[in-house]
Design an enzyme around this catalytic site. Structure first.
Site, PDB file in Angstrom:
ATOM      1  N   ASP A 159       0.864  -1.182   0.000  1.00  0.00           N
ATOM      2  CA  ASP A 159       0.000   0.000   0.000  1.00  0.00           C
ATOM      3  C   ASP A 159       0.897   1.226   0.000  1.00  0.00           C
ATOM      4  O   ASP A 159       2.002   1.202   0.553  1.00  0.00           O
ATOM      5  CB  ASP A 159      -0.894   0.013   1.240  1.00  0.00           C
ATOM      6  CG  ASP A 159      -1.975  -1.049   1.207  1.00  0.00           C
ATOM      7  OD1 ASP A 159      -2.385  -1.448   0.092  1.00  0.00           O
ATOM      8  OD2 ASP A 159      -2.428  -1.479   2.282  1.00  0.00           O
TER       9      ASP A 159
ATOM     10  N   ASP B 272      -6.923  -1.526  -4.510  1.00  0.00           N
ATOM     11  CA  ASP B 272      -8.001  -1.210  -3.567  1.00  0.00           C
ATOM     12  C   ASP B 272      -8.955  -0.188  -4.168  1.00  0.00           C
ATOM     13  O   ASP B 272     -10.178  -0.303  -4.037  1.00  0.00           O
ATOM     14  CB  ASP B 272      -7.433  -0.662  -2.254  1.00  0.00           C
ATOM     15  CG  ASP B 272      -6.547  -1.644  -1.530  1.00  0.00           C
ATOM     16  OD1 ASP B 272      -6.716  -2.870  -1.720  1.00  0.00           O
ATOM     17  OD2 ASP B 272      -5.666  -1.190  -0.765  1.00  0.00           O
TER      18      ASP B 272
END
Length: 186
Positions: free
Chosen positions: A145, A159
């Protein structure tokens, strides 16, 4: 005469005209689904490769002051870092989502549904790739991330694709549009 031709298997003119129109419509939607999925997947994959190569083990990069930063984070859990002990389960959930979308593609005649499912598929493939190929091991890998808005969880392009696809599916469902292209009124 048309009834006799239909009984013995000889198509009449109406059947020939209708059949070609239905087939390309379905194929076009499947192609859109896989094209959107491929673009979402490649954008996620390339962005994560850049983050790992250039940003991991370095200070975060401020994009918009304190409001948005790029910061490399390894996330073994689900959204918002929850469920770190269930990485293997998230891997199987992502794989199941991919299989369900692939099976649903056969009945896909709606362009908006093709885009929505393509986003879900691309995002699921992106995070599944991390879970399979990143450390600490196969089916236990941590997702990369890097998009870090202020006062919010750190996330990635996969995401984002999953969330956008999910929101689009909710909107399409509220509008009554089904994946097969039919519209129902409740």
């Amino acid at each position: 005469m048309a009834e006799a031709e239909r009984i013995i298997g000889t198509p009449d003119v109406d059947d020939e005209a209708a059949a070609p129109a239905e087939q390309p419509k379905g194929r076009r939607r499947i192609a859109v689904l896989f094209a959107v999925a491929l673009v979402a997947y490649l954008l996620d994959l390339v962005s994560k490769m850049i983050v790992v190569a250039k940003l991991e083990h370095h200070e975060p990069i401020e994009i918009i002051g304190d409001l948005l930063k790029f910061a490399a984070v390894r996330n073994p859990g689900a959204a918002f870092g929850m469920g770190e002990a269930f990485t293997v389960i998230f891997t199987f959930i992502a794989a199941t989502v991919i299989v369900v979308i692939a099976r649903l593609a056969r009945k896909l005649y709606s362009l908006p549904w093709a885009v929505a499912l393509g986003l879900l598929l691309g995002g699921a493939l992106g995070n599944l790739t991390d879970r399979i190929f990143r450390s600490p091991g196969v089916f236990e890998g941590a997702v990369v991330d890097f998009i870090a808005p202020a006062h919010f969880a750190v996330f990635n392009l996969a995401d984002s694709a999953i969330v956008c696809g999910g929101l689009l599916i909710v909107l399409l469902s509220f509008k009554g549009l089904d994946p097969d292209g039919t519209v129902h009124k409740d």
